[in-house]
Motif scaffolding. Structure first.
Motif, PDB file in Angstrom:
ATOM      1  N   THR A 286       0.218 -37.863 -37.331  1.00 25.48           N
ATOM      2  CA  THR A 286       1.576 -37.331 -37.259  1.00 25.48           C
ATOM      3  C   THR A 286       1.757 -36.319 -36.142  1.00 25.48           C
ATOM      4  OG1 THR A 286       1.102 -35.552 -38.804  1.00 25.48           O
ATOM      5  CG2 THR A 286       1.909 -37.633 -39.733  1.00 25.48           C
ATOM      6  N   ASN A 287       0.680 -35.822 -35.574  1.00 24.48           N
ATOM      7  CA  ASN A 287       0.739 -34.825 -34.495  1.00 24.48           C
ATOM      8  C   ASN A 287       1.517 -33.581 -34.882  1.00 24.48           C
ATOM      9  OD1 ASN A 287      -0.729 -36.454 -32.743  1.00 24.48           O
ATOM     10  ND2 ASN A 287       1.104 -37.473 -31.989  1.00 24.48           N
ATOM     11  N   GLY A 288       1.775 -33.389 -36.153  1.00 16.55           N
ATOM     12  CA  GLY A 288       2.486 -32.189 -36.583  1.00 16.55           C
ATOM     13  C   GLY A 288       3.953 -32.153 -36.222  1.00 16.55           C
ATOM     14  N   TYR A 289       4.539 -33.280 -35.832  1.00 12.52           N
ATOM     15  CA  TYR A 289       5.941 -33.297 -35.408  1.00 12.52           C
ATOM     16  C   TYR A 289       6.882 -33.899 -36.431  1.00 12.52           C
ATOM     17  CZ  TYR A 289       4.272 -32.060 -30.795  1.00 12.52           C
ATOM     18  OH  TYR A 289       3.687 -31.419 -29.750  1.00 12.52           O
ATOM     19  N   GLY A 290       6.423 -34.172 -37.646  1.00 13.57           N
ATOM     20  CA  GLY A 290       7.298 -34.724 -38.666  1.00 13.57           C
ATOM     21  C   GLY A 290       7.491 -36.225 -38.567  1.00 13.57           C
ATOM     22  N   HIS A 291       6.780 -36.882 -37.651  1.00 12.68           N
ATOM     23  CA  HIS A 291       6.882 -38.342 -37.511  1.00 12.68           C
ATOM     24  C   HIS A 291       5.886 -38.967 -38.482  1.00 12.68           C
ATOM     25  CE1 HIS A 291       8.970 -37.448 -33.772  1.00 12.68           C
ATOM     26  NE2 HIS A 291       7.953 -36.689 -33.439  1.00 12.68           N
ATOM     27  N   ASN A 292       6.141 -38.892 -39.758  1.00 14.24           N
ATOM     28  CA  ASN A 292       5.123 -39.259 -40.712  1.00 14.24           C
ATOM     29  C   ASN A 292       5.221 -40.686 -41.241  1.00 14.24           C
ATOM     30  OD1 ASN A 292       7.450 -38.644 -42.046  1.00 14.24           O
ATOM     31  ND2 ASN A 292       6.504 -37.336 -43.568  1.00 14.24           N
ATOM     32  N   TYR A 293       6.298 -41.410 -40.976  1.00 13.82           N
ATOM     33  CA  TYR A 293       6.362 -42.799 -41.424  1.00 13.82           C
ATOM     34  C   TYR A 293       7.306 -43.622 -40.557  1.00 13.82           C
ATOM     35  CZ  TYR A 293      10.650 -41.505 -43.959  1.00 13.82           C
ATOM     36  OH  TYR A 293      11.905 -41.057 -44.291  1.00 13.82           O
ATOM     37  N   TYR A 294       7.171 -44.928 -40.714  1.00 13.86           N
ATOM     38  CA  TYR A 294       8.029 -45.891 -40.018  1.00 13.86           C
ATOM     39  C   TYR A 294       8.293 -47.028 -40.998  1.00 13.86           C
ATOM     40  CZ  TYR A 294       3.671 -48.489 -39.367  1.00 13.86           C
ATOM     41  OH  TYR A 294       2.500 -49.158 -39.581  1.00 13.86           O
ATOM     42  N   TYR A 295       9.181 -47.940 -40.632  1.00 14.00           N
ATOM     43  CA  TYR A 295       9.478 -49.089 -41.488  1.00 14.00           C
ATOM     44  C   TYR A 295       8.984 -50.377 -40.838  1.00 14.00           C
ATOM     45  CZ  TYR A 295      12.123 -46.502 -44.929  1.00 14.00           C
ATOM     46  OH  TYR A 295      12.475 -45.647 -45.938  1.00 14.00           O
ATOM     47  N   ARG A 296       8.454 -51.237 -41.688  1.00 16.89           N
ATOM     48  CA  ARG A 296       8.006 -52.565 -41.272  1.00 16.89           C
ATOM     49  C   ARG A 296       8.891 -53.571 -41.986  1.00 16.89           C
ATOM     50  NH1 ARG A 296       1.884 -53.590 -42.187  1.00 16.89           N
ATOM     51  NH2 ARG A 296       1.830 -52.543 -40.169  1.00 16.89           N
ATOM     52  N   ILE A 297       9.394 -54.548 -41.240  1.00 15.73           N
ATOM     53  CA  ILE A 297      10.177 -55.618 -41.869  1.00 15.73           C
ATOM     54  C   ILE A 297       9.300 -56.858 -41.962  1.00 15.73           C
ATOM     55  CG2 ILE A 297      11.266 -56.414 -39.703  1.00 15.73           C
ATOM     56  CD1 ILE A 297      13.843 -56.806 -41.568  1.00 15.73           C
ATOM     57  N   VAL A 298       9.352 -57.495 -43.138  1.00 13.24           N
ATOM     58  CA  VAL A 298       8.537 -58.675 -43.415  1.00 13.24           C
ATOM     59  C   VAL A 298       9.478 -59.790 -43.854  1.00 13.24           C
ATOM     60  CG1 VAL A 298       6.655 -59.597 -44.817  1.00 13.24           C
ATOM     61  CG2 VAL A 298       6.653 -57.176 -44.164  1.00 13.24           C
ATOM     62  N   ASP A 299       9.305 -60.977 -43.282  1.00  9.08           N
ATOM     63  CA  ASP A 299      10.114 -62.123 -43.673  1.00  9.08           C
ATOM     64  C   ASP A 299       9.798 -62.511 -45.117  1.00  9.08           C
ATOM     65  OD1 ASP A 299      11.837 -64.389 -43.390  1.00  9.08           O
ATOM     66  OD2 ASP A 299      10.076 -65.647 -43.065  1.00  9.08           O
ATOM     67  N   GLY A 300      10.837 -62.740 -45.904  1.00  5.79           N
ATOM     68  CA  GLY A 300      10.660 -63.207 -47.266  1.00  5.79           C
ATOM     69  C   GLY A 300      10.633 -62.092 -48.299  1.00  5.79           C
ATOM     70  N   ASP A 301      10.248 -62.472 -49.509  1.00  3.61           N
ATOM     71  CA  ASP A 301      10.251 -61.507 -50.608  1.00  3.61           C
ATOM     72  C   ASP A 301       8.931 -60.732 -50.677  1.00  3.61           C
ATOM     73  OD1 ASP A 301       8.404 -63.205 -51.831  1.00  3.61           O
ATOM     74  OD2 ASP A 301       9.841 -63.995 -53.281  1.00  3.61           O
ATOM     75  N   ALA A 302       8.854 -59.795 -51.608  1.00  3.07           N
ATOM     76  CA  ALA A 302       7.670 -58.942 -51.744  1.00  3.07           C
ATOM     77  C   ALA A 302       6.445 -59.726 -52.232  1.00  3.07           C
ATOM     78  CB  ALA A 302       7.984 -57.783 -52.697  1.00  3.07           C
TER      79      ALA A 302
ATOM     80  N   LEU B 113      13.192 -64.626 -39.462  1.00  2.44           N
ATOM     81  CA  LEU B 113      13.799 -63.455 -38.818  1.00  2.44           C
ATOM     82  C   LEU B 113      13.692 -63.577 -37.308  1.00  2.44           C
ATOM     83  CD1 LEU B 113      12.094 -60.619 -40.905  1.00  2.44           C
ATOM     84  CD2 LEU B 113      14.433 -61.441 -41.159  1.00  2.44           C
ATOM     85  N   MET B 114      14.771 -63.235 -36.623  1.00  2.34           N
ATOM     86  CA  MET B 114      14.742 -63.114 -35.164  1.00  2.34           C
ATOM     87  C   MET B 114      14.836 -61.625 -34.871  1.00  2.34           C
ATOM     88  SD  MET B 114      14.701 -66.087 -33.511  1.00  2.34           S
ATOM     89  CE  MET B 114      15.558 -65.915 -31.973  1.00  2.34           C
ATOM     90  N   ILE B 115      13.807 -61.093 -34.231  1.00  2.00           N
ATOM     91  CA  ILE B 115      13.796 -59.666 -33.912  1.00  2.00           C
ATOM     92  C   ILE B 115      13.777 -59.521 -32.400  1.00  2.00           C
ATOM     93  CG2 ILE B 115      12.566 -57.493 -34.189  1.00  2.00           C
ATOM     94  CD1 ILE B 115      11.499 -58.835 -36.866  1.00  2.00           C
ATOM     95  N   ASN B 116      14.825 -58.894 -31.895  1.00  4.20           N
ATOM     96  CA  ASN B 116      15.000 -58.734 -30.445  1.00  4.20           C
ATOM     97  C   ASN B 116      14.874 -60.075 -29.717  1.00  4.20           C
ATOM     98  OD1 ASN B 116      15.297 -55.938 -30.831  1.00  4.20           O
ATOM     99  ND2 ASN B 116      13.096 -55.647 -30.721  1.00  4.20           N
TER     100      ASN B 116
END
Length: 147
Positions: A61-77, A86-89
């Motif tokens: 995290t480098n101490g800057y509060g950047h502690n998480y991100y989101y991952r998108i996954v095709d389909g259900d859990a 999914l088309m991403i960019n």
């Protein structure tokens, strides 16, 4: 002076019913046509359980509060993929770690844009600032005294 930075995660969905904003705060979201989905996508071209958003912990995290991100996954859990994927960019991808302004296309006229908003708060001690304001009457300028 103390500087504190934190992030907000926002998903803006455009579908058959218009535009909706979803602030992302939970650890997991289901996206799709099903009524049980956390984020409903209103279109006949979207699977009932089209995609899953998962909050992932960052390693450093480098101490800057950047502690998480989101991952998108095709389909259900449970791992069942959607019918259209999914088309991403502009590229078909089964999994993607989201970055600011990534565009996710679920089907015709159904898309999302992910925003990673930086909220930087600066708190500092300040002394009272005094302003010296002098009002000048236009008749008091030197130009008019030149005779």
């Amino acid at each position: 002076m103390v500087t504190e930075s934190n992030e907000s995660h926002l998903l803006i969905i455009e579908d058959d019913q218009g535009r909706k904003e979803f602030p992302l705060e939970k650890t997991i979201y289901s996206l799709g046509r099903d009524r049980e989905c956390n984020i409903r996508l209103m279109s006949q071209f979207v699977s009932r359980r089209h995609a899953t958003l998962v909050r992932m912990q960052r390693g450093d995290t480098n101490g800057y509060g950047h502690n998480y991100y989101y991952r998108i996954v095709d389909g259900d859990a449970k791992g069942k993929p959607s019918a259209n994927g999914l088309m991403i960019n502009g590229r078909k991808m089964p999994v993607h770690n989201l970055k600011n302004e990534d565009e996710i296309v679920f089907g015709p006229q159904v898309r999302a844009i992910y925003y990673l908003l930086q909220n930087t708060q600066i708190s500092r001690q300040t002394d009272e600032i005094e302003y010296d304001i002098t009002l000048i009457n236009p008749g008091m300028t030197d130009d008019e005294e030149l005779d």
